[in-house]
Design a protein around this motif. Structure first.
Motif, PDB file in Angstrom:
ATOM      1  N   PRO A  73       0.805  -1.228   0.000  1.00  0.00           N
ATOM      2  CA  PRO A  73       0.000   0.000   0.000  1.00  0.00           C
ATOM      3  C   PRO A  73       0.838   1.280   0.000  1.00  0.00           C
ATOM      4  CG  PRO A  73       0.235  -0.775   2.239  1.00  0.00           C
ATOM      5  CD  PRO A  73       1.043  -1.713   1.378  1.00  0.00           C
ATOM      6  N   PHE A  74       2.087   1.205  -0.442  1.00  0.00           N
ATOM      7  CA  PHE A  74       2.962   2.380  -0.454  1.00  0.00           C
ATOM      8  C   PHE A  74       3.079   2.954  -1.864  1.00  0.00           C
ATOM      9  CE2 PHE A  74       4.605  -0.692   2.725  1.00  0.00           C
ATOM     10  CZ  PHE A  74       4.281   0.017   3.875  1.00  0.00           C
ATOM     11  N   HIS A  75       1.985   2.890  -2.618  1.00  0.00           N
ATOM     12  CA  HIS A  75       2.024   3.259  -4.030  1.00  0.00           C
ATOM     13  C   HIS A  75       1.417   4.624  -4.319  1.00  0.00           C
ATOM     14  CE1 HIS A  75      -1.991   1.831  -3.255  1.00  0.00           C
ATOM     15  NE2 HIS A  75      -2.399   2.295  -4.421  1.00  0.00           N
ATOM     16  N   THR A  76       0.836   5.280  -3.314  1.00  0.00           N
ATOM     17  CA  THR A  76       0.055   6.492  -3.598  1.00  0.00           C
ATOM     18  C   THR A  76       0.912   7.685  -4.009  1.00  0.00           C
ATOM     19  OG1 THR A  76       0.086   7.055  -1.238  1.00  0.00           O
ATOM     20  CG2 THR A  76      -1.797   5.782  -2.049  1.00  0.00           C
ATOM     21  N   TRP A  77       2.213   7.602  -3.768  1.00  0.00           N
ATOM     22  CA  TRP A  77       3.075   8.718  -4.173  1.00  0.00           C
ATOM     23  C   TRP A  77       3.226   8.803  -5.691  1.00  0.00           C
ATOM     24  CZ3 TRP A  77       7.206   7.478  -7.172  1.00  0.00           C
ATOM     25  CH2 TRP A  77       7.687   6.171  -7.097  1.00  0.00           C
ATOM     26  N   ALA A  78       3.096   7.684  -6.372  1.00  0.00           N
ATOM     27  CA  ALA A  78       3.433   7.647  -7.800  1.00  0.00           C
ATOM     28  C   ALA A  78       2.499   8.499  -8.674  1.00  0.00           C
ATOM     29  CB  ALA A  78       3.459   6.209  -8.292  1.00  0.00           C
ATOM     30  N   PRO A  79       1.159   8.327  -8.606  1.00  0.00           N
ATOM     31  CA  PRO A  79       0.308   9.140  -9.497  1.00  0.00           C
ATOM     32  C   PRO A  79       0.458  10.637  -9.258  1.00  0.00           C
ATOM     33  CG  PRO A  79      -0.930   7.304  -8.565  1.00  0.00           C
ATOM     34  CD  PRO A  79       0.363   7.371  -7.817  1.00  0.00           C
ATOM     35  N   GLU A  80       0.538  11.043  -7.988  1.00  0.00           N
ATOM     36  CA  GLU A  80       0.659  12.472  -7.696  1.00  0.00           C
ATOM     37  C   GLU A  80       1.987  13.024  -8.174  1.00  0.00           C
ATOM     38  OE1 GLU A  80      -0.306  13.617  -3.720  1.00  0.00           O
ATOM     39  OE2 GLU A  80      -1.792  12.018  -3.488  1.00  0.00           O
ATOM     40  N   ALA A  81       3.055  12.246  -7.971  1.00  0.00           N
ATOM     41  CA  ALA A  81       4.377  12.714  -8.380  1.00  0.00           C
ATOM     42  C   ALA A  81       4.466  12.862  -9.886  1.00  0.00           C
ATOM     43  CB  ALA A  81       5.446  11.747  -7.880  1.00  0.00           C
ATOM     44  N   TYR A  82       3.965  11.873 -10.637  1.00  0.00           N
ATOM     45  CA  TYR A  82       4.068  11.926 -12.093  1.00  0.00           C
ATOM     46  C   TYR A  82       3.109  12.945 -12.694  1.00  0.00           C
ATOM     47  CZ  TYR A  82       6.744   7.666 -11.431  1.00  0.00           C
ATOM     48  OH  TYR A  82       7.695   6.756 -11.030  1.00  0.00           O
ATOM     49  N   ALA A  83       1.977  13.199 -12.016  1.00  0.00           N
ATOM     50  CA  ALA A  83       1.050  14.221 -12.496  1.00  0.00           C
ATOM     51  C   ALA A  83       1.650  15.614 -12.362  1.00  0.00           C
ATOM     52  CB  ALA A  83      -0.267  14.136 -11.738  1.00  0.00           C
TER      53      ALA A  83
END
Length: 301
Positions: A223-233
Protein backbone atom coordinates in the motif's frame (compact mmCIF):
# COMPACT_ATOMS: atom_id res chain seq x y z
CA UNK A 1 33.29 1.85 -21.78
CA UNK A 2 30.99 1.18 -18.82
CA UNK A 3 32.68 3.99 -16.92
CA UNK A 4 32.19 6.31 -19.89
CA UNK A 5 28.49 5.44 -20.00
CA UNK A 6 28.16 6.30 -16.30
CA UNK A 7 30.24 9.45 -16.12
CA UNK A 8 29.55 11.05 -19.50
CA UNK A 9 26.23 12.55 -18.28
CA UNK A 10 27.72 13.47 -14.90
CA UNK A 11 30.73 15.24 -16.42
CA UNK A 12 28.41 17.06 -18.81
CA UNK A 13 26.36 18.19 -15.81
CA UNK A 14 29.47 19.73 -14.25
CA UNK A 15 30.34 21.40 -17.55
CA UNK A 16 26.90 22.99 -17.61
CA UNK A 17 27.47 24.21 -14.05
CA UNK A 18 30.57 26.10 -15.15
CA UNK A 19 28.90 27.76 -18.12
CA UNK A 20 28.59 25.33 -21.04
CA UNK A 21 25.41 25.70 -23.16
CA UNK A 22 22.85 23.71 -21.21
CA UNK A 23 20.63 22.14 -23.86
CA UNK A 24 23.35 21.50 -26.44
CA UNK A 25 25.69 19.99 -23.86
CA UNK A 26 22.94 17.80 -22.38
CA UNK A 27 21.85 16.59 -25.81
CA UNK A 28 25.42 15.85 -26.91
CA UNK A 29 26.16 13.95 -23.69
CA UNK A 30 22.96 11.92 -23.94
CA UNK A 31 23.70 10.96 -27.56
CA UNK A 32 27.27 9.94 -26.64
CA UNK A 33 25.93 7.89 -23.74
CA UNK A 34 23.49 6.16 -26.07
CA UNK A 35 26.30 5.43 -28.53
CA UNK A 36 28.42 3.97 -25.72
CA UNK A 37 25.50 1.79 -24.64
CA UNK A 38 25.10 0.54 -28.21
CA UNK A 39 28.80 -0.34 -28.23
CA UNK A 40 28.33 -2.35 -25.04
CA UNK A 41 25.40 -4.13 -26.64
CA UNK A 42 27.37 -4.92 -29.79
CA UNK A 43 30.45 -6.14 -27.89
CA UNK A 44 28.54 -8.15 -25.31
CA UNK A 45 29.45 -11.84 -25.19
CA UNK A 46 26.12 -13.62 -25.02
CA UNK A 47 27.71 -16.97 -24.29
CA UNK A 48 29.23 -15.77 -21.02
CA UNK A 49 27.36 -15.91 -17.73
CA UNK A 50 29.67 -13.67 -15.69
CA UNK A 51 29.97 -9.87 -15.63
CA UNK A 52 31.79 -8.31 -18.58
CA UNK A 53 33.70 -5.05 -19.08
CA UNK A 54 34.59 -5.15 -15.38
CA UNK A 55 36.58 -2.26 -13.93
CA UNK A 56 37.56 -2.12 -10.26
CA UNK A 57 39.25 0.47 -8.03
CA UNK A 58 39.97 -0.48 -4.42
CA UNK A 59 38.55 1.97 -1.88
CA UNK A 60 39.09 0.19 1.45
CA UNK A 61 40.93 -3.15 1.61
CA UNK A 62 39.86 -3.66 5.24
CA UNK A 63 36.17 -3.48 4.37
CA UNK A 64 36.69 -5.15 0.98
CA UNK A 65 35.08 -2.09 -0.50
CA UNK A 66 35.83 -1.19 -4.11
CA UNK A 67 34.30 0.83 -6.89
CA UNK A 68 33.54 -2.04 -9.24
CA UNK A 69 31.44 -1.77 -12.36
CA UNK A 70 30.48 -4.26 -15.04
CA UNK A 71 27.53 -5.57 -16.99
CA UNK A 72 25.74 -8.83 -17.51
CA UNK A 73 22.57 -9.48 -19.46
CA UNK A 74 20.26 -7.91 -16.88
CA UNK A 75 22.29 -4.79 -16.20
CA UNK A 76 22.96 -4.32 -19.91
CA UNK A 77 19.23 -4.13 -20.60
CA UNK A 78 18.72 -1.57 -17.84
CA UNK A 79 21.70 0.56 -18.89
CA UNK A 80 20.50 0.50 -22.49
CA UNK A 81 17.02 1.52 -21.34
CA UNK A 82 18.47 4.52 -19.48
CA UNK A 83 20.60 5.45 -22.47
CA UNK A 84 17.52 5.40 -24.75
CA UNK A 85 15.24 7.40 -22.46
CA UNK A 86 17.83 10.10 -21.65
CA UNK A 87 18.14 11.69 -25.12
CA UNK A 88 14.36 11.47 -25.52
CA UNK A 89 13.85 13.27 -22.20
CA UNK A 90 16.37 15.98 -23.13
CA UNK A 91 14.98 16.41 -26.64
CA UNK A 92 11.37 16.80 -25.51
CA UNK A 93 12.20 19.10 -22.59
CA UNK A 94 11.01 22.17 -24.48
CA UNK A 95 11.55 25.75 -23.33
CA UNK A 96 12.57 26.07 -19.66
CA UNK A 97 11.22 29.22 -18.03
CA UNK A 98 13.65 29.39 -15.12
CA UNK A 99 17.02 27.98 -14.10
CA UNK A 100 17.57 26.22 -17.41
CA UNK A 101 21.10 25.13 -16.52
CA UNK A 102 19.99 23.54 -13.25
CA UNK A 103 17.15 21.74 -15.03
CA UNK A 104 19.47 19.95 -17.46
CA UNK A 105 21.99 19.29 -14.69
CA UNK A 106 19.29 17.43 -12.78
CA UNK A 107 18.32 15.38 -15.84
CA UNK A 108 21.92 14.36 -16.49
CA UNK A 109 22.54 13.45 -12.87
CA UNK A 110 19.49 11.18 -12.88
CA UNK A 111 20.71 9.49 -16.07
CA UNK A 112 24.31 8.95 -14.97
CA UNK A 113 23.35 7.85 -11.48
CA UNK A 114 20.74 5.39 -12.74
CA UNK A 115 23.25 3.79 -15.11
CA UNK A 116 25.78 3.74 -12.26
CA UNK A 117 23.32 1.90 -10.01
CA UNK A 118 22.59 -0.69 -12.68
CA UNK A 119 26.27 -1.20 -13.55
CA UNK A 120 27.62 -1.29 -9.98
CA UNK A 121 28.79 -4.67 -8.74
CA UNK A 122 29.54 -3.29 -5.28
CA UNK A 123 26.63 -2.99 -2.85
CA UNK A 124 27.78 0.37 -1.50
CA UNK A 125 27.83 2.09 -4.88
CA UNK A 126 24.74 0.17 -6.00
CA UNK A 127 22.89 1.95 -3.20
CA UNK A 128 24.75 5.27 -3.37
CA UNK A 129 24.17 5.84 -7.08
CA UNK A 130 20.44 5.29 -6.66
CA UNK A 131 20.26 7.78 -3.79
CA UNK A 132 22.18 10.30 -5.88
CA UNK A 133 19.57 9.96 -8.61
CA UNK A 134 16.69 10.64 -6.21
CA UNK A 135 17.88 14.10 -5.14
CA UNK A 136 17.49 15.78 -8.56
CA UNK A 137 14.14 14.01 -8.97
CA UNK A 138 12.77 15.85 -5.93
CA UNK A 139 14.16 19.14 -7.26
CA UNK A 140 12.66 18.67 -10.71
CA UNK A 141 9.19 18.09 -9.27
CA UNK A 142 9.38 20.82 -6.63
CA UNK A 143 10.84 23.57 -8.83
CA UNK A 144 9.74 22.85 -12.40
CA UNK A 145 6.61 20.82 -11.72
CA UNK A 146 3.00 21.85 -12.16
CA UNK A 147 -0.16 21.73 -10.08
CA UNK A 148 0.38 20.87 -6.43
CA UNK A 149 4.07 20.29 -7.08
CA UNK A 150 5.41 21.16 -3.62
CA UNK A 151 3.12 18.69 -1.86
CA UNK A 152 3.90 16.04 -4.47
CA UNK A 153 7.63 16.64 -4.06
CA UNK A 154 7.41 16.29 -0.28
CA UNK A 155 5.28 13.18 -0.55
CA UNK A 156 7.66 11.40 -2.91
CA UNK A 157 10.57 12.54 -0.73
CA UNK A 158 9.08 11.06 2.43
CA UNK A 159 7.99 7.81 0.82
CA UNK A 160 11.24 7.16 -1.02
CA UNK A 161 13.33 8.20 1.97
CA UNK A 162 11.52 5.60 4.08
CA UNK A 163 11.98 3.02 1.35
CA UNK A 164 15.67 3.83 1.06
CA UNK A 165 16.13 3.57 4.82
CA UNK A 166 14.43 0.17 4.97
CA UNK A 167 16.50 -0.95 1.98
CA UNK A 168 19.69 0.22 3.69
CA UNK A 169 18.83 -1.86 6.77
CA UNK A 170 18.27 -4.89 4.57
CA UNK A 171 21.57 -4.42 2.75
CA UNK A 172 23.46 -4.04 6.03
CA UNK A 173 21.90 -7.21 7.40
CA UNK A 174 22.67 -9.00 4.14
CA UNK A 175 26.32 -8.00 4.45
CA UNK A 176 26.48 -9.07 8.10
CA UNK A 177 24.68 -12.36 7.52
CA UNK A 178 27.63 -13.72 5.57
CA UNK A 179 30.43 -15.32 7.67
CA UNK A 180 33.32 -12.93 8.26
CA UNK A 181 35.85 -14.73 6.00
CA UNK A 182 33.44 -14.49 3.04
CA UNK A 183 32.02 -11.06 3.91
CA UNK A 184 32.23 -8.55 1.06
CA UNK A 185 30.32 -5.76 -0.64
CA UNK A 186 30.97 -7.42 -3.99
CA UNK A 187 27.74 -8.90 -5.37
CA UNK A 188 29.73 -11.71 -7.01
CA UNK A 189 31.21 -12.73 -3.65
CA UNK A 190 27.78 -12.60 -2.05
CA UNK A 191 26.43 -14.80 -4.82
CA UNK A 192 29.16 -17.35 -4.14
CA UNK A 193 28.38 -17.26 -0.41
CA UNK A 194 24.68 -17.80 -1.13
CA UNK A 195 25.46 -20.72 -3.45
CA UNK A 196 27.45 -22.29 -0.61
CA UNK A 197 24.45 -21.89 1.73
CA UNK A 198 26.38 -19.50 3.96
CA UNK A 199 23.33 -17.33 4.67
CA UNK A 200 21.10 -18.93 7.33
CA UNK A 201 17.51 -19.65 6.34
CA UNK A 202 16.08 -17.73 9.32
CA UNK A 203 18.16 -14.71 8.42
CA UNK A 204 17.02 -14.93 4.81
CA UNK A 205 13.38 -14.55 5.81
CA UNK A 206 13.98 -11.30 7.70
CA UNK A 207 16.39 -9.83 5.17
CA UNK A 208 14.18 -10.68 2.21
CA UNK A 209 11.21 -9.00 3.86
CA UNK A 210 13.23 -5.82 4.40
CA UNK A 211 14.50 -5.84 0.83
CA UNK A 212 11.00 -6.54 -0.49
CA UNK A 213 9.57 -3.58 1.44
CA UNK A 214 12.47 -1.29 0.57
CA UNK A 215 12.54 -2.10 -3.13
CA UNK A 216 8.75 -2.32 -3.13
CA UNK A 217 8.30 1.25 -1.91
CA UNK A 218 10.71 2.45 -4.59
CA UNK A 219 8.64 0.67 -7.23
CA UNK A 220 5.30 1.69 -5.59
CA UNK A 221 4.29 -1.61 -3.99
CA UNK A 222 0.79 -1.58 -2.44
CA UNK A 223 0.00 0.00 0.00
CA UNK A 224 2.96 2.38 -0.45
CA UNK A 225 2.02 3.26 -4.03
CA UNK A 226 0.06 6.49 -3.60
CA UNK A 227 3.07 8.72 -4.17
CA UNK A 228 3.43 7.65 -7.80
CA UNK A 229 0.31 9.14 -9.50
CA UNK A 230 0.66 12.47 -7.70
CA UNK A 231 4.38 12.71 -8.38
CA UNK A 232 4.07 11.93 -12.09
CA UNK A 233 1.05 14.22 -12.50
CA UNK A 234 3.06 17.13 -11.08
CA UNK A 235 6.47 16.29 -12.57
CA UNK A 236 7.70 17.89 -15.80
CA UNK A 237 7.60 15.44 -18.69
CA UNK A 238 11.38 14.74 -18.85
CA UNK A 239 11.50 14.00 -15.12
CA UNK A 240 8.52 11.66 -15.37
CA UNK A 241 10.14 9.92 -18.34
CA UNK A 242 13.40 9.31 -16.51
CA UNK A 243 11.90 8.31 -13.19
CA UNK A 244 9.02 6.16 -14.41
CA UNK A 245 10.91 4.82 -17.41
CA UNK A 246 14.28 4.17 -15.79
CA UNK A 247 14.80 4.94 -12.12
CA UNK A 248 11.66 3.25 -10.87
CA UNK A 249 12.85 0.00 -12.43
CA UNK A 250 15.63 -0.02 -9.83
CA UNK A 251 13.22 -1.68 -7.39
CA UNK A 252 12.47 -4.62 -9.67
CA UNK A 253 16.13 -4.78 -10.70
CA UNK A 254 17.16 -4.99 -7.04
CA UNK A 255 14.75 -7.83 -6.38
CA UNK A 256 16.06 -9.74 -9.40
CA UNK A 257 19.70 -8.93 -8.70
CA UNK A 258 19.84 -9.40 -4.92
CA UNK A 259 16.73 -10.51 -3.09
CA UNK A 260 15.59 -13.52 -5.11
CA UNK A 261 18.94 -15.12 -6.10
CA UNK A 262 20.74 -14.46 -2.79
CA UNK A 263 17.81 -15.22 -0.47
CA UNK A 264 15.93 -18.15 -2.04
CA UNK A 265 14.55 -19.36 1.30
CA UNK A 266 13.06 -15.94 2.00
CA UNK A 267 11.73 -15.57 -1.53
CA UNK A 268 10.17 -19.02 -1.39
CA UNK A 269 7.72 -18.16 1.37
CA UNK A 270 4.13 -17.92 0.07
CA UNK A 271 3.47 -14.42 1.44
CA UNK A 272 6.71 -13.12 -0.06
CA UNK A 273 5.88 -14.58 -3.45
CA UNK A 274 2.43 -12.99 -3.33
CA UNK A 275 3.93 -9.61 -2.43
CA UNK A 276 6.43 -9.91 -5.26
CA UNK A 277 3.57 -10.48 -7.69
CA UNK A 278 1.76 -7.52 -6.13
CA UNK A 279 4.82 -5.34 -6.73
CA UNK A 280 4.60 -5.83 -10.48
CA UNK A 281 0.82 -5.38 -10.56
CA UNK A 282 0.70 -2.17 -8.51
CA UNK A 283 3.68 -0.75 -10.39
CA UNK A 284 1.81 -1.09 -13.67
CA UNK A 285 -1.46 0.13 -12.14
CA UNK A 286 0.09 3.28 -10.67
CA UNK A 287 1.38 4.30 -14.10
CA UNK A 288 -1.98 4.04 -15.89
CA UNK A 289 -3.31 7.43 -17.09
CA UNK A 290 -5.89 9.09 -14.85
CA UNK A 291 -8.71 11.23 -16.20
CA UNK A 292 -7.98 14.89 -15.68
CA UNK A 293 -4.29 14.24 -15.05
CA UNK A 294 -2.06 15.26 -17.93
CA UNK A 295 1.25 14.30 -16.35
CA UNK A 296 0.32 10.70 -15.70
CA UNK A 297 0.18 9.96 -19.41
CA UNK A 298 3.86 10.88 -19.61
CA UNK A 299 4.80 7.90 -17.43
CA UNK A 300 4.18 5.56 -20.33
CA UNK A 301 6.91 7.24 -22.37
Amino acid sequence: MVLFTIFCPIIAAFLIMVGAPARKTALAASVLTFAAALFLLASFGYGQSDFQHVTSFTISPEWRLSFTTGIDGLSLIMALLAAIVTPAAVWFAGPIDKHENAFYVCLLFISGSAIGAFASIDLFFFYAFHELALIPTFLLIGIWGSGNRVAAAWKITIYLAIGSFVLLLGLILLYQSVPAPLRSFDIRALTVAASLCQIAADAQHHIYLLLLIGFGILVSLFPFHTWAPEAYASAPAPAAMLHAGVLKKFGVYGLLRLAIPLLPEGAGRPCSSFCSWGTSFTSAWSQLPRSGSIGCSVTRA
